[in-house]
Design a protein around this motif. Sequence first.
Motif, PDB file in Angstrom:
ATOM      1  N   UNK A 104      50.528  40.694  76.395  1.00 30.90           N
ATOM      2  CA  UNK A 104      49.864  41.451  75.330  1.00 30.90           C
ATOM      3  C   UNK A 104      48.537  42.054  75.785  1.00 30.90           C
ATOM      4  N   UNK A 105      47.734  41.266  76.512  1.00 25.76           N
ATOM      5  CA  UNK A 105      46.380  41.714  76.829  1.00 25.76           C
ATOM      6  C   UNK A 105      46.370  43.012  77.641  1.00 25.76           C
ATOM      7  N   UNK A 106      47.135  43.138  78.724  1.00 22.81           N
ATOM      8  CA  UNK A 106      47.108  44.409  79.462  1.00 22.81           C
ATOM      9  C   UNK A 106      47.655  45.583  78.656  1.00 22.81           C
ATOM     10  N   UNK A 119      50.114  37.498  65.015  1.00 21.43           N
ATOM     11  CA  UNK A 119      50.187  36.436  66.018  1.00 21.43           C
ATOM     12  C   UNK A 119      51.396  36.681  66.901  1.00 21.43           C
ATOM     13  N   UNK A 120      51.240  36.417  68.203  1.00 19.73           N
ATOM     14  CA  UNK A 120      52.344  36.609  69.138  1.00 19.73           C
ATOM     15  C   UNK A 120      52.237  37.950  69.843  1.00 19.73           C
ATOM     16  N   UNK A 121      53.083  38.125  70.870  1.00 18.30           N
ATOM     17  CA  UNK A 121      53.074  39.363  71.662  1.00 18.30           C
ATOM     18  C   UNK A 121      54.080  40.338  71.070  1.00 18.30           C
ATOM     19  N   UNK A 135      46.371  50.624  75.744  1.00 14.35           N
ATOM     20  CA  UNK A 135      46.340  51.414  74.517  1.00 14.35           C
ATOM     21  C   UNK A 135      44.909  51.712  74.075  1.00 14.35           C
ATOM     22  N   UNK A 136      43.984  50.783  74.330  1.00 20.58           N
ATOM     23  CA  UNK A 136      42.582  51.046  73.994  1.00 20.58           C
ATOM     24  C   UNK A 136      42.076  52.252  74.780  1.00 20.58           C
ATOM     25  N   UNK A 137      42.458  52.343  76.048  1.00 19.60           N
ATOM     26  CA  UNK A 137      42.066  53.500  76.856  1.00 19.60           C
ATOM     27  C   UNK A 137      42.748  54.767  76.357  1.00 19.60           C
ATOM     28  N   UNK A 138      44.013  54.648  75.988  1.00 20.39           N
ATOM     29  CA  UNK A 138      44.771  55.811  75.522  1.00 20.39           C
ATOM     30  C   UNK A 138      44.243  56.345  74.194  1.00 20.39           C
ATOM     31  N   UNK A 139      43.862  55.433  73.287  1.00 22.02           N
ATOM     32  CA  UNK A 139      43.392  55.840  71.959  1.00 22.02           C
ATOM     33  C   UNK A 139      41.940  56.335  71.991  1.00 22.02           C
ATOM     34  N   UNK A 140      41.262  56.119  73.094  1.00 17.57           N
ATOM     35  CA  UNK A 140      39.950  56.715  73.368  1.00 17.57           C
ATOM     36  C   UNK A 140      38.954  56.572  72.218  1.00 17.57           C
ATOM     37  N   UNK A 141      38.741  55.319  71.813  1.00 19.13           N
ATOM     38  CA  UNK A 141      37.687  55.058  70.843  1.00 19.13           C
ATOM     39  C   UNK A 141      38.115  55.053  69.397  1.00 19.13           C
ATOM     40  N   UNK A 142      39.393  55.275  69.122  1.00 22.56           N
ATOM     41  CA  UNK A 142      39.857  55.185  67.735  1.00 22.56           C
ATOM     42  C   UNK A 142      39.838  53.728  67.271  1.00 22.56           C
ATOM     43  N   UNK A 143      39.846  52.797  68.227  1.00 19.28           N
ATOM     44  CA  UNK A 143      39.547  51.382  67.976  1.00 19.28           C
ATOM     45  C   UNK A 143      38.921  50.814  69.235  1.00 19.28           C
ATOM     46  N   UNK A 144      38.218  49.694  69.093  1.00 21.37           N
ATOM     47  CA  UNK A 144      37.658  48.989  70.242  1.00 21.37           C
ATOM     48  C   UNK A 144      38.409  47.676  70.415  1.00 21.37           C
ATOM     49  N   UNK A 145      38.530  47.236  71.662  1.00 19.37           N
ATOM     50  CA  UNK A 145      39.225  45.987  71.966  1.00 19.37           C
ATOM     51  C   UNK A 145      38.230  44.953  72.471  1.00 19.37           C
TER      52      UNK A 145
END
Length: 284
Positions: free
Chosen positions: A41-43, A94-96, A48-58
């Motif tokens: 899940x983490x990678x 919860x979960x991957x 996706x955080x990089x792809x969404x470019x600030x639409x959310x933060x991780x």
Amino acid sequence: MSQFSFDVSLADFEAQVLQASLQTPVVVDFWAPWCGPCQTLKPLLEKLAAEYRGRFLLAKVNSDENQELAAHFGVRSIPTVKVVYQGQLVDEFTGALPEGQLRAFLDRIALPGQAEAGLREQAAALVADGQLEAALAKLVEASQANPADQAVQLDAIDVLLQLGRSDEAAQLLSGEFKEEAERAQTLRARLALAQGAADPAPLEARLAAHPDDHACRLELAKAYAAHQRFREALEAALEVVRRDRFFGEGAGRQTLLDFFTALAGGQHDDLVREFRRKLSATLN
């Protein structure tokens, strides 16, 4: 790793998560090095955080090293993801999750992208200029960029109704709009006005011959509304109230209230306010 993805501990949680969430949704990933599903899940979240470019933060929290934080958020198994926005917990899982489900979850909580917001602004300007087909094309493009954005979908439905394409609008409105329920209800009311539209001309002729035919005047009001002639629709319904407020157990007033509901929350707000005042003056 990107500027939109970072490790967080108890020491910097308030600044990195709570304060940041006042502007942007923060996805908090509780993980641990020994957790197999976490390594899946983490990678994926980082990508996706990089792809969404600030639409959310991780914000990534090692739950072994930050047990107090994990306990505070009621984390009982990992991976657990919590979403904090404007200082409040707003969603979680919860979960991957598989990538498709994860994208759907993120689309629900993420802010609109700059490109998408720009397309909505362009569409609004085109609507104001009367270029409805061009506006619809912009909204279709915005919806393709983010299919989960209900506001964009409802913008498109509004334009379809203005174009007289009621069948397409009805098909789109058959879905659920939990995040935009009030606006969806307004558009459903407007769709109801548009469906089964009568030709105003015969009704106008009939009313000219019988000016006190209040039932005909109300039919004409609804025909005007169905043809997007909203000022004339409101005037006709108000005239029934002026002539006989008790006709049809207050049918004129009820028709006006139905029109107010259908026209609320958009470009017709000034018109609605004007006729609310006129109705109040007529009844008092």
